[in-house]
Design an enzyme around this catalytic site. Structure first.
Site, PDB file in Angstrom:
ATOM      1  N   CYS A 119       0.818  -1.220   0.000  1.00  0.00           N
ATOM      2  CA  CYS A 119       0.000   0.000   0.000  1.00  0.00           C
ATOM      3  C   CYS A 119       0.849   1.266   0.000  1.00  0.00           C
ATOM      4  O   CYS A 119       0.348   2.351  -0.284  1.00  0.00           O
ATOM      5  CB  CYS A 119      -0.931   0.003   1.195  1.00  0.00           C
ATOM      6  SG  CYS A 119      -1.865  -1.511   1.354  1.00  0.00           S
ATOM      7  N   HIS A 260      -3.926   6.617   3.347  1.00  0.00           N
ATOM      8  CA  HIS A 260      -4.229   5.302   2.780  1.00  0.00           C
ATOM      9  C   HIS A 260      -5.653   4.929   3.167  1.00  0.00           C
ATOM     10  O   HIS A 260      -6.085   5.163   4.293  1.00  0.00           O
ATOM     11  CB  HIS A 260      -3.230   4.275   3.319  1.00  0.00           C
ATOM     12  CG  HIS A 260      -3.506   2.891   2.809  1.00  0.00           C
ATOM     13  ND1 HIS A 260      -3.849   2.649   1.501  1.00  0.00           N
ATOM     14  CD2 HIS A 260      -3.523   1.681   3.436  1.00  0.00           C
ATOM     15  CE1 HIS A 260      -4.054   1.353   1.341  1.00  0.00           C
ATOM     16  NE2 HIS A 260      -3.861   0.750   2.494  1.00  0.00           N
ATOM     17  N   ASN A 290     -10.014  -1.224   0.262  1.00  0.00           N
ATOM     18  CA  ASN A 290      -8.566  -1.004   0.222  1.00  0.00           C
ATOM     19  C   ASN A 290      -8.032  -1.500  -1.119  1.00  0.00           C
ATOM     20  O   ASN A 290      -8.060  -2.698  -1.399  1.00  0.00           O
ATOM     21  CB  ASN A 290      -7.935  -1.776   1.391  1.00  0.00           C
ATOM     22  CG  ASN A 290      -6.418  -1.637   1.436  1.00  0.00           C
ATOM     23  OD1 ASN A 290      -5.805  -1.095   0.527  1.00  0.00           O
ATOM     24  ND2 ASN A 290      -5.829  -2.150   2.502  1.00  0.00           N
TER      25      ASN A 290
HETATM   26  N1  ACO Z   1     -17.522 -10.464   9.262  1.00  0.00           N
HETATM   27  C1  ACO Z   1     -17.942 -10.820  10.477  1.00  0.00           C
HETATM   28  N2  ACO Z   1     -17.117 -11.127  11.486  1.00  0.00           N
HETATM   29  C2  ACO Z   1     -15.793 -11.040  11.227  1.00  0.00           C
HETATM   30  C3  ACO Z   1     -15.280 -10.680   9.985  1.00  0.00           C
HETATM   31  C4  ACO Z   1     -16.204 -10.385   8.970  1.00  0.00           C
HETATM   32  N3  ACO Z   1     -15.834 -10.005   7.734  1.00  0.00           N
HETATM   33  N4  ACO Z   1     -13.935 -10.688  10.036  1.00  0.00           N
HETATM   34  C5  ACO Z   1     -13.607 -11.051  11.303  1.00  0.00           C
HETATM   35  N5  ACO Z   1     -14.737 -11.271  12.015  1.00  0.00           N
HETATM   36  C6  ACO Z   1     -14.847 -11.675  13.408  1.00  0.00           C
HETATM   37  C7  ACO Z   1     -13.607 -12.347  13.928  1.00  0.00           C
HETATM   38  O1  ACO Z   1     -13.631 -13.714  13.609  1.00  0.00           O
HETATM   39  C8  ACO Z   1     -13.711 -12.083  15.407  1.00  0.00           C
HETATM   40  O2  ACO Z   1     -14.592 -13.003  15.946  1.00  0.00           O
HETATM   41  P1  ACO Z   1     -14.318 -13.645  17.403  1.00  0.00           P
HETATM   42  O3  ACO Z   1     -14.314 -12.458  18.355  1.00  0.00           O
HETATM   43  O4  ACO Z   1     -15.444 -14.575  17.586  1.00  0.00           O
HETATM   44  O5  ACO Z   1     -12.966 -14.289  17.306  1.00  0.00           O
HETATM   45  C9  ACO Z   1     -14.359 -10.712  15.484  1.00  0.00           C
HETATM   46  O6  ACO Z   1     -14.987 -10.499  14.204  1.00  0.00           O
HETATM   47  C10 ACO Z   1     -13.380  -9.590  15.767  1.00  0.00           C
HETATM   48  O7  ACO Z   1     -12.311  -9.716  14.849  1.00  0.00           O
HETATM   49  P2  ACO Z   1     -11.073  -8.767  14.938  1.00  0.00           P
HETATM   50  O8  ACO Z   1     -10.044  -9.211  13.942  1.00  0.00           O
HETATM   51  O9  ACO Z   1     -10.655  -8.620  16.364  1.00  0.00           O
HETATM   52  O10 ACO Z   1     -11.738  -7.391  14.456  1.00  0.00           O
HETATM   53  P3  ACO Z   1     -11.101  -5.961  14.419  1.00  0.00           P
HETATM   54  O11 ACO Z   1     -11.972  -5.034  15.149  1.00  0.00           O
HETATM   55  O12 ACO Z   1      -9.632  -5.964  14.738  1.00  0.00           O
HETATM   56  O13 ACO Z   1     -11.242  -5.591  12.860  1.00  0.00           O
HETATM   57  C11 ACO Z   1      -9.974  -5.439  10.859  1.00  0.00           C
HETATM   58  C12 ACO Z   1     -10.583  -6.363  11.892  1.00  0.00           C
HETATM   59  C13 ACO Z   1     -11.087  -4.704  10.161  1.00  0.00           C
HETATM   60  C14 ACO Z   1      -9.211  -6.296   9.854  1.00  0.00           C
HETATM   61  C15 ACO Z   1      -9.034  -4.423  11.538  1.00  0.00           C
HETATM   62  O14 ACO Z   1      -8.190  -5.070  12.449  1.00  0.00           O
HETATM   63  C16 ACO Z   1      -8.197  -3.666  10.536  1.00  0.00           C
HETATM   64  O15 ACO Z   1      -8.694  -2.954   9.680  1.00  0.00           O
HETATM   65  N6  ACO Z   1      -6.852  -3.772  10.650  1.00  0.00           N
HETATM   66  C17 ACO Z   1      -5.972  -3.099   9.741  1.00  0.00           C
HETATM   67  C18 ACO Z   1      -5.838  -3.888   8.502  1.00  0.00           C
HETATM   68  C19 ACO Z   1      -5.315  -3.045   7.369  1.00  0.00           C
HETATM   69  O16 ACO Z   1      -5.624  -1.888   7.287  1.00  0.00           O
HETATM   70  N7  ACO Z   1      -4.510  -3.605   6.476  1.00  0.00           N
HETATM   71  C20 ACO Z   1      -4.027  -2.812   5.384  1.00  0.00           C
HETATM   72  C21 ACO Z   1      -2.786  -3.272   4.861  1.00  0.00           C
HETATM   73  S1  ACO Z   1      -3.076  -4.410   3.574  1.00  0.00           S
HETATM   74  C22 ACO Z   1      -1.800  -4.302   2.468  1.00  0.00           C
HETATM   75  O17 ACO Z   1      -0.776  -3.725   2.677  1.00  0.00           O
HETATM   76  C23 ACO Z   1      -1.978  -4.976   1.110  1.00  0.00           C
END
Ligand code: ACO
Length: 333
Positions: A119, A260, A290
């Site tokens: 990214c 980003h 993204n």
């Molecule tokens: N739908 C429903 N539930 C989901 C989903 C989904 N799509 N995805 C995960 N969950 C569930 C998980 O299984 C978890 O369930 P559990 O509590 O029973 O275990 C729960 O939701 C919470 O999951 P978390 O991973 O803790 O959720 P979080 O609030 O951290 O959000 C997210 C996840 C959106 C990925 C966030 O952490 C994020 O945006 N992180 C940054 C990622 C990013 O920006 N990456 C960019 C770089 S990519 C690149 O360079 C190519």
């Protein structure tokens, strides 16, 4: 190369972007994977994303974005001397996607190569090309962020497939004429100790594609979302602060921050830490998700064409991505 060319100001002369036609909404996704519009919107801010057609490759999207940037810059393809494509989803591992773009554009004078910094790639390309122009080796450059992430996702993995989309953005850089703006300061950084946080493990020499690996989806993105989140906020804040300080600006001077486009909560946290009001922070991730290297390039083009800033305004671009990598740029438009 003139004696003072290393001090030459480099200007963004035009921008362009391209998004595939096909819209994939959260609602539609929730019919094929265990998720919901409510979860995706609350956690990320994403409402829909674009998906390229099967026969539409990264280079095709890059070419379309580039043509718009060239048109705005008033340059013909044959005038371009350097083409750098930032991508983690190249058409082919080799040759570089930039070579396909050079051919598509008929930019036969251009040197063309790719940059892989996920990214952060578009701002890595900006820094590299700024230096290559300012040291006198090249007159201009076409930098492009382009991705077909839909080809590298495990569509059964709800933790990644809801986050990404396809698209391309481009910008033409050239020496500034008197009265034109310039790229005032740039910053790039890498922490290779954190490679495991975002990976596409298969498809390279470490894990060539075999039937078994493909079955295990090893050629798809994996991510430790929570850890990436914390890193993103810290590094983006630091990178943005560095370029703001080097430019000699204050938060109040900034007309528009273009971050980003990965997660609205990350963007809000950055705005808060930089003390820039939300209305001066550009967001389009609700429409596209993204798009990795393309995201900040598409956002720059949409913000510029949408009148979010004008000639003479000060803007800050800031990104992070796999690597882990980060980058920022302070630009006087
Ligand atoms: N739908 C429903 N539930 C989901 C989903 C989904 N799509 N995805 C995960 N969950 C569930 C998980 O299984 C978890 O369930 P559990 O509590 O029973 O275990 C729960 O939701 C919470 O999951 P978390 O991973 O803790 O959720 P979080 O609030 O951290 O959000 C997210 C996840 C959106 C990925 C966030 O952490 C994020 O945006 N992180 C940054 C990622 C990013 O920006 N990456 C960019 C770089 S990519 C690149 O360079 C190519």
């Amino acid at each position: 190369m003139s004696a003072n060319s290393s001090k030459a100001a480099i200007h963004i002369a035009g921008t362009g972007s391209y998004l595939p036609e096909r819209v994939l909404t959260n609602e539609e996704l929730s019919k094929t994977v265990d998720t919901s519009d409510e979860w995706i919107v609350t956690r990320t801010g994403i409402r829909e994303r674009r998906i390229a057609a099967e026969d539409e490759f990264t280079s095709h999207m890059a070419t379309k974005a580039a043509l718009k940037a060239l048109e705005q810059a008033g340059l013909a393809a044959e005038d371009i001397q350097l083409i750098v494509v930032a991508t983690v989803t190249p058409d082919t591992l080799t040759p570089a996607t930039a070579c396909h773009v050079q051919r598509n554009l008929g930019a036969h004078r251009a040197v063309a190569f790719d940059i892989s910094a996920a990214c952060s790639g578009f701002l890595y390309a900006m820094k590299v090309c700024k230096r290559m122009i300012s040291d006198g080796a090249f007159e201009n450059a076409l930098i492009i962020g382009a991705e077909k992430l839909s080809s590298f996702l495990n569509w059964e993995d709800r933790t990644t497939c809801v986050l990404f989309g396809d698209g391309a953005g481009a910008a033409v850089l050239r020496r500034a004429q008197p009265g034109e703006g310039s790229i005032v300061a740039t910053e790039i950084g890498t922490d290779g100790n954190l490679t495991r946080l975002i990976e596409m493990p298969g498809g390279g020499s470490a894990c060539p594609i075999t039937e078994k690996n493909a079955h295990l989806h090893l050629n798809a993105f994996t991510m430790q979302g929570k850890e990436v989140f914390k890193f993103a906020v810290t590094r983006m804040k630091e990178a943005a602060e560095k370029v703001i300080e080097r430019a000699g600006w204050q938060a109040d001077d900034i007309a528009c921050v273009i971050p980003h486009q990965a997660n609205l909560r990350i963007i809000d946290a950055i705005a808060d830490r930089l003390a820039v009001p939300n209305e001066r922070v550009f967001v389009n991730l609700h429409k596209y998700g993204n798009t990795s290297a393309a995201a900040v390039a598409i956002a720059l083009d949409e913000a510029q064409r949408g009148g979010r800033f004008h000639r003479g305004d000060r803007i800050v671009l800031v990104v992070f991505g796999a690597g882990l990598t980060w980058a920022a740029a302070a630009v006087e438009w």
